[in-house]
Design a protein around this motif. Sequence first.
Motif, mmCIF file in Angstrom:
data_model
loop_
_atom_site.group_PDB
_atom_site.id
_atom_site.type_symbol
_atom_site.label_atom_id
_atom_site.label_comp_id
_atom_site.label_asym_id
_atom_site.label_seq_id
_atom_site.Cartn_x
_atom_site.Cartn_y
_atom_site.Cartn_z
ATOM 1 N N GLU A 35 0.735 -1.131 0.026
ATOM 2 C CA GLU A 35 -0.013 0.066 0.011
ATOM 3 C C GLU A 35 0.888 1.252 0.066
ATOM 4 N N ALA A 36 2.077 1.215 -0.354
ATOM 5 C CA ALA A 36 3.195 2.379 -0.261
ATOM 6 C C ALA A 36 2.405 3.550 -1.116
ATOM 7 N N ARG A 37 1.588 3.155 -2.111
ATOM 8 C CA ARG A 37 1.377 4.196 -3.077
ATOM 9 C C ARG A 37 0.181 5.247 -2.312
ATOM 10 N N LEU A 38 -0.373 4.769 -1.574
ATOM 11 C CA LEU A 38 -1.218 5.471 -0.496
ATOM 12 C C LEU A 38 -0.490 6.482 0.076
ATOM 13 N N PHE A 39 0.305 5.961 0.845
ATOM 14 C CA PHE A 39 1.219 6.845 1.656
ATOM 15 C C PHE A 39 2.142 7.889 0.809
ATOM 16 N N ASP A 40 2.490 7.519 -0.197
ATOM 17 C CA ASP A 40 3.240 8.442 -1.087
ATOM 18 C C ASP A 40 2.158 9.453 -1.529
ATOM 19 N N ALA A 41 0.902 9.212 -1.858
ATOM 20 C CA ALA A 41 -0.067 10.334 -2.172
ATOM 21 C C ALA A 41 -0.430 11.249 -1.098
ATOM 22 N N MET A 42 -0.514 10.583 0.249
ATOM 23 C CA MET A 42 -0.721 11.403 1.454
ATOM 24 C C MET A 42 0.301 12.348 1.651
ATOM 25 N N GLU A 113 -7.394 9.001 -9.427
ATOM 26 C CA GLU A 113 -8.620 9.639 -8.617
ATOM 27 C C GLU A 113 -8.862 8.920 -7.420
ATOM 28 N N ALA A 114 -8.776 7.308 -7.687
ATOM 29 C CA ALA A 114 -9.092 6.556 -6.557
ATOM 30 C C ALA A 114 -8.134 6.653 -5.536
ATOM 31 N N THR A 115 -6.925 6.730 -5.943
ATOM 32 C CA THR A 115 -5.739 7.015 -4.812
ATOM 33 C C THR A 115 -5.879 8.215 -4.075
ATOM 34 N N ALA A 116 -6.270 9.449 -4.843
ATOM 35 C CA ALA A 116 -6.356 10.849 -4.025
ATOM 36 C C ALA A 116 -7.647 10.600 -3.203
ATOM 37 N N ILE A 117 -8.516 9.972 -3.695
ATOM 38 C CA ILE A 117 -9.755 9.970 -2.579
ATOM 39 C C ILE A 117 -9.011 9.188 -1.211
ATOM 40 N N LEU A 118 -8.545 8.043 -1.487
ATOM 41 C CA LEU A 118 -7.854 7.324 -0.543
ATOM 42 C C LEU A 118 -6.870 8.183 0.458
ATOM 43 N N ALA A 119 -6.170 8.761 -0.083
ATOM 44 C CA ALA A 119 -5.111 9.889 0.368
ATOM 45 C C ALA A 119 -5.918 10.959 1.132
ATOM 46 N N GLY A 120 -6.750 11.523 0.814
ATOM 47 C CA GLY A 120 -7.555 12.424 1.530
ATOM 48 C C GLY A 120 -8.121 11.751 2.747
ATOM 49 N N ASP A 121 -8.773 10.557 2.739
ATOM 50 C CA ASP A 121 -9.206 9.843 3.596
ATOM 51 C C ASP A 121 -8.216 9.472 4.785
ATOM 52 N N GLY A 122 -7.105 9.276 4.402
ATOM 53 C CA GLY A 122 -5.985 8.800 5.276
ATOM 54 C C GLY A 122 -5.585 10.028 6.058
ATOM 55 N N LEU A 123 -5.598 11.118 5.457
ATOM 56 C CA LEU A 123 -4.878 12.233 6.041
ATOM 57 C C LEU A 123 -5.980 12.808 7.030
ATOM 58 N N LEU A 124 -7.172 12.657 6.871
ATOM 59 C CA LEU A 124 -8.179 13.059 7.714
ATOM 60 C C LEU A 124 -8.365 12.219 8.992
ATOM 61 N N THR A 125 -8.130 11.089 8.821
ATOM 62 C CA THR A 125 -8.293 10.071 10.047
ATOM 63 C C THR A 125 -7.118 10.032 10.884
ATOM 64 N N TYR A 126 -5.789 10.194 10.245
ATOM 65 C CA TYR A 126 -4.618 10.227 10.799
ATOM 66 C C TYR A 126 -4.406 11.621 11.738
ATOM 67 N N ALA A 127 -4.998 12.749 11.135
ATOM 68 C CA ALA A 127 -5.233 14.064 12.094
ATOM 69 C C ALA A 127 -5.685 13.595 13.446
ATOM 70 N N PHE A 128 -6.974 12.748 13.770
ATOM 71 C CA PHE A 128 -7.371 12.714 14.851
ATOM 72 C C PHE A 128 -6.566 11.487 15.667
ATOM 73 N N GLU A 129 -5.879 10.734 15.040
ATOM 74 C CA GLU A 129 -4.799 9.860 15.587
ATOM 75 C C GLU A 129 -3.654 10.587 16.272
ATOM 76 N N VAL A 130 -3.388 11.550 15.561
ATOM 77 C CA VAL A 130 -2.210 12.431 16.256
ATOM 78 C C VAL A 130 -3.035 13.200 17.614
#
Length: 300
Positions: A35-42, A113-130
């Motif tokens: 899933e490295a591509r996701l984190f690269d996009a984030m 597009e799909a990766t960008a959607i998931l990257a946005g999801d990942g950034l949002l949820t990770y903010a609350f983890e922080v």
Amino acid sequence: MQTISQTDLKTAMAEIAQAVEIKIGALLPTTDLAEARLFDAMRYGCLNGGKRLRPFLVMQSASLFGVNHDCAIRVAAAVEMVHSYSLVHDDLPAMDDGELRRGRPTCHRQFDEATAILAGDGLLTYAFEVLSDSETHEDPNIRCQLVAALAKAAGGHGMVGGQMLDLIAEHETFDLGTTTRLQRMKTGEMIAFSCEAGSILGKANPPQRHALRAYAHDLGLAFQIVDDLLDVEGTAEETGKTVGRDAQAGKATFVSILGRERARAQADMLARQAADHLDIFDGRADMLKAVADFVVARRA
């Protein structure tokens, strides 16, 4: 009387932007798994420069109450993750279909597009983890307050709700009151959280929190009016993003409703009013007062 020059402000903003960039880089995970591509996009969507205005507001509001720098910068990083997620999603084909963001191809154009959607999801949820991590604050009640306040600012009664109104505005004609409400939700609530975060971390008294909230309210509207002006008057080279999109979409903006001159005058008035709210801090908030001048003078 304000004593901070715009040169001093820009220097301070650049220093905090660099510190926040380093913190985000350290916080955002990297991996060699599938899933490295996701984190690269984030990382692409978040580590891409910019003014880092919201993190700066977090850091400056926190400094008013002597908040530990390491605690404040984690909150600043979380705010920027949420803001960056919103930009990644705003640029999607189903939304504004942007081509440029901060002078680079938008996330969905750089990846897909799909990766960008998931990257946005990942950034949002990770903010609350922080925010929920004990490193952000030792008091769990303070962490809960931060999580709740950011969720409200970013959710259906804040930024996301404002984005929905923005989509509706492509098909309906909004008056000044509805346009103001749209922008207060879409832009203003996240700016308000950024200003209030320091008072939450510092356990400020109600008058101090109210003053920062009032400052943020006027600052956010001034910021959006200037954004509308830049969409009409600016260039892609200046702003780092595609301009003229609001007019193409037929959206009502402060500029289309008020005209350029009245819109500029309104932004100037709001900036002065925002600064006045900070008099309660007896000169300790001069850097925040300087931000109000910066917001109305910016070209990006």
